[in-house]
Design a protein around this motif. Structure first.
Motif: not given
Length: 217
Positions: A68, A75, A78, A80, A94, A99, A102, A140, A142
């Protein structure tokens, strides 16, 4: 247990350091398992508790964090989930990589306290899930799983749900250092790397870790 009390316990029985292959992230870690295990039992006034796995950076989470940080585009933006997050290493990576959100899921309250303390130390925000999220609907993009296939009951509990998450549109990565119950099918290799380990937890000083992309059922 109050978070403040947990943080005081963690600071007293661990030391600020870093995982072997992720020097960018500071973590409160133990160097020996027996003292931290005994201290945890004494503090909780319980015996026969699960080992304090949250006090160590396991090879699977190290491999995930390394990928990552080297490839933040994987990421960035996103949503996560760091599933069975332990000390929160992959979750923190992340957050540092950009991200959108998270979450770190753990059923051990001290693991969650460890994740939150480590996230604060690194200046990032992580949402704590202090319950078993298996069975939740997918929210999510990921899902990261490090070192989760170490027992048959655990694998049997989580794998159908993880495959359902893939069907629902999430990408699921499983980082495994050769555990006995890793599924042999429906796994696409993303990357392989060697990760230093500790003899406090493993029978070797280094393990080959493979990061897989889980396929739907």
């Amino acid at each position: 247990m109050p978070i403040a009390d947990s943080e005081a316990f963690l600071r007293a029985h661990t030391a600020l350091s870093a995982a072997a292959i992720v020097p960018e992230i500071s973590l409160y870690l133990a160097t020996e398992i027996t003292p931290i295990w005994q201290a945890t039992e004494a503090w909780l006034a319980e015996t026969g508790i699960e080992p304090p796995f949250w006090a160590f950076a396991w090879p699977g989470s190290q491999a995930l964090a390394r990928i990552i940080l080297d490839r933040p585009d994987l990421v960035a933006g996103k949503r996560v989930l760091d599933f069975a997050a332990g000390c929160g290493l992959a979750a923190i990576a992340c957050a540092k990589a950009g991200a959108a959100s998270v979450e770190a899921a753990e059923i051990d309250p001290l693991a969650i306290a460890s994740t939150l303390l480590n996230a604060a130390e690194n200046g990032v925000s992580v949402i704590a899930e202090t319950r078993d999220v298996v069975g939740d609907a997918c929210r999510w993009d990921l899902i990261l799983c490090g070192d989760v296939c170490y027992e048959a009951p655990m694998t049997g509990h989580i794998l159908p749900w993880l495959r359902a998450m893939v069907t629902a549109g999430a990408e699921v990565w499983v980082a495994d250092p050769g555990r006995a119950y890793l599924p042999r099918q429906g796994m696409e290799v993303i990357e392989r790397m060697m990760v230093p380990t500790t003899l406090e937890l493993e029978d070797t000083k280094e393990r080959p870790v493979t990061v897989f992309r889980l396929e739907a059922a």
